[in-house]
Scaffold this motif. Structure first.
Motif, PDB file in Angstrom:
ATOM      1  N   ASN A 253       2.335 -20.980  -1.273  1.00  0.00           N
ATOM      2  CA  ASN A 253       1.329 -20.654  -0.260  1.00  0.00           C
ATOM      3  C   ASN A 253       1.928 -20.787   1.132  1.00  0.00           C
ATOM      4  O   ASN A 253       3.128 -21.024   1.279  1.00  0.00           O
ATOM      5  CB  ASN A 253       0.087 -21.555  -0.418  1.00  0.00           C
ATOM      6  CG  ASN A 253       0.429 -23.046  -0.282  1.00  0.00           C
ATOM      7  OD1 ASN A 253       1.420 -23.423   0.346  1.00  0.00           O
ATOM      8  ND2 ASN A 253      -0.407 -23.888  -0.869  1.00  0.00           N
ATOM      9  N   ASN A 254       1.091 -20.641   2.153  1.00  0.00           N
ATOM     10  CA  ASN A 254       1.579 -20.682   3.536  1.00  0.00           C
ATOM     11  C   ASN A 254       2.137 -22.050   3.936  1.00  0.00           C
ATOM     12  O   ASN A 254       2.909 -22.160   4.899  1.00  0.00           O
ATOM     13  CB  ASN A 254       0.452 -20.295   4.505  1.00  0.00           C
ATOM     14  CG  ASN A 254       0.036 -18.841   4.329  1.00  0.00           C
ATOM     15  OD1 ASN A 254       0.847 -18.009   3.943  1.00  0.00           O
ATOM     16  ND2 ASN A 254      -1.224 -18.537   4.618  1.00  0.00           N
ATOM     17  N   ARG A 255       1.729 -23.090   3.213  1.00  0.00           N
ATOM     18  CA  ARG A 255       2.218 -24.432   3.487  1.00  0.00           C
ATOM     19  C   ARG A 255       3.486 -24.759   2.701  1.00  0.00           C
ATOM     20  O   ARG A 255       3.913 -25.909   2.646  1.00  0.00           O
ATOM     21  CB  ARG A 255       1.128 -25.467   3.160  1.00  0.00           C
ATOM     22  CG  ARG A 255      -0.096 -25.364   4.060  1.00  0.00           C
ATOM     23  CD  ARG A 255      -1.086 -26.456   3.707  1.00  0.00           C
ATOM     24  NE  ARG A 255      -2.237 -26.441   4.600  1.00  0.00           N
ATOM     25  CZ  ARG A 255      -3.239 -27.321   4.518  1.00  0.00           C
ATOM     26  NH1 ARG A 255      -3.211 -28.288   3.594  1.00  0.00           N
ATOM     27  NH2 ARG A 255      -4.254 -27.240   5.356  1.00  0.00           N
ATOM     28  N   LYS A 256       4.050 -23.735   2.044  1.00  0.00           N
ATOM     29  CA  LYS A 256       5.239 -23.887   1.216  1.00  0.00           C
ATOM     30  C   LYS A 256       5.004 -24.809   0.033  1.00  0.00           C
ATOM     31  O   LYS A 256       5.902 -25.558  -0.385  1.00  0.00           O
ATOM     32  CB  LYS A 256       6.433 -24.386   2.063  1.00  0.00           C
ATOM     33  CG  LYS A 256       6.822 -23.431   3.182  1.00  0.00           C
ATOM     34  CD  LYS A 256       8.058 -23.912   3.926  1.00  0.00           C
ATOM     35  CE  LYS A 256       8.453 -22.899   5.015  1.00  0.00           C
ATOM     36  NZ  LYS A 256       9.686 -23.306   5.737  1.00  0.00           N
ATOM     37  N   GLN A 257       3.787 -24.738  -0.482  1.00  0.00           N
ATOM     38  CA  GLN A 257       3.427 -25.483  -1.690  1.00  0.00           C
ATOM     39  C   GLN A 257       3.406 -24.536  -2.872  1.00  0.00           C
ATOM     40  O   GLN A 257       3.004 -23.390  -2.747  1.00  0.00           O
ATOM     41  CB  GLN A 257       2.062 -26.142  -1.522  1.00  0.00           C
ATOM     42  CG  GLN A 257       2.004 -27.172  -0.407  1.00  0.00           C
ATOM     43  CD  GLN A 257       0.571 -27.627  -0.142  1.00  0.00           C
ATOM     44  OE1 GLN A 257      -0.359 -26.846  -0.197  1.00  0.00           O
ATOM     45  NE2 GLN A 257       0.415 -28.912   0.183  1.00  0.00           N
TER      46      GLN A 257
END
Length: 256
Positions: free
Chosen positions: A247-251
Motif C-alpha cells: 500500500n501507500n505506506r509500504k506495507q
C-alpha cells in the motif's frame, strides 16, 4: 505422404479417426471428457478453417499500417488473457500489454534490421504469433508465482521491511524467482530441441518439402526470438507488478 506436399480431404477425414482413440480412453476410464473432446475438436477445426481463409485474405495486403494494427490486436488479446492470471495485481492489463509489446518490438526490430524477415504480413504475422503467445504464457506463470510467493513469504518480507529495507530489496528474491519461473519453460524447451522433440515450425517446413538444413536455420531463429521475448516480457512484468502487493505506506497487502 507419397511425395506430395498437400493433404487431400479424404486423408484428413481418415486421420480424424485418431480422435476416436481419445474418446475410447475417456469412455473406458469413465473420465467423462467425451463432450469436452468433441467440442474442442469441432472448435479447433472451425477456428482453423476460419483463420486459414482470413490469413489468405490478410496476406494479400502490403500495408504496414494494416500489419501494425494486426500486431496491436494480437498483443492486446494476449495481454488480456495474461492479465487474468494476475487478479491480485493492479493494472495487470496495462502491465501485460507493455511487457508483451516491449518484448515483441525489440525482437521483431532485431529480426527486421538483420534482414531475417521482412515487415510484410505473410512473415510478420506467423512470427509475431509465436512471439506474443510465448510471452503471454510466460507472464501467466510470472503472475502466478509472484502472487503465491508474496502470500507464502509474507513473514519474510515483513521482517525485512521492519528492519528498514525498502519494498524493492524486500521483494527482490520474489521478483527474481518469478522472472525465472516465466523463463524456464522456454529455456528447458531449447535444451531438448532436436533430441527430445522436433518443433512444430521445423516439422512443418520439412513436411512442406523444405530441406532439413534450411528448416533448422528457421528453428534456430525461432529459439533465439522466443528466449529474447520471454526474458524481456518477464523482466518488465515482474518489476512493474511487485508494487501492487504494497500500500501507500509500504506495507504488505493481505492476499486471500
Amino acid at each position: 505422404m507419397s511425395g506430395s506436399n498437400t493433404i487431400n480431404i479424404t486423408s484428413l477425414l481418415m486421420s480424424s479417426s485418431l480422435v476416436i482413440i481419445t474418446l475410447f480412453f475417456s469412455y473406458w476410464q469413465k473420465l467423462k471428457l467425451e463432450k469436452e473432446i468433441i467440442v474442442s475438436v469441432v472448435r479447433a477445426v472451425l477456428q482453423l478453417v476460419a483463420v486459414g481463409y482470413i490469413l489468405e485474405y490478410v496476406f494479400g495486403f502490403k500495408s504496414p499500417i494494416f500489419t501494425t494494427f494486426l500486431l496491436f490486436f494480437m498483443t492486446f488479446n494476449a495481454a488480456y488473457n495474461a492479465a487474468k492470471r494476475g487478479k491480485a495485481i493492479k493494472r495487470a492489463l496495462l502491465i501485460s500489454f507493455l511487457s508483451i509489446s516491449a518484448g515483441t518490438v525489440v525482437t521483431l526490430a532485431i529480426l527486421i534490421l538483420s534482414k531475417t524477415i521482412k515487415y510484410e504480413p505473410y512473415q510478420i504475422i506467423p512470427v509475431s504469433g509465436m512471439i506474443i503467445s510465448n510471452a503471454m504464457v510466460a507472464l501467466g506463470l510470472c503472475y502466478k508465482q509472484i502472487t503465491s510467493d508474496f502470500k507464502n513469504k509474507r513473514e519474510e518480507v515483513e521482517t525485512k521491511l521492519s528492519l528498514g529495507a525498502d519494498i524493492l530489496p524486500s521483494s527482490i528474491d520474489i521478483i527474481r524467482d518469478s522472472i525465472k519461473t516465466g523463463m524456464l519453460p522456454t529455456i528447458d524447451s531449447a535444451k531438448t530441441l532436436g533430441i527430445v522433440s522436433l518443433p512444430g515450425m521445423m516439422t512443418g517446413l520439412i513436411l512442406a518439402g523444405t530441406s532439413p538444413v534450411e528448416a533448422i536455420k528457421y528453428q534456430i531463429m525461432v529459439t533465439f526470438m522466443l528466449l529474447s521475448t520471454t526474458s524481456i516480457a518477464s523482466f518488465i512484468a515482474c518489476y512493474l507488478s511487485y508494487k501492487s502487493f504494497f500500500n501507500n505506506r509500504k506495507q504488505l497487502i493481505f492476499i486471500k
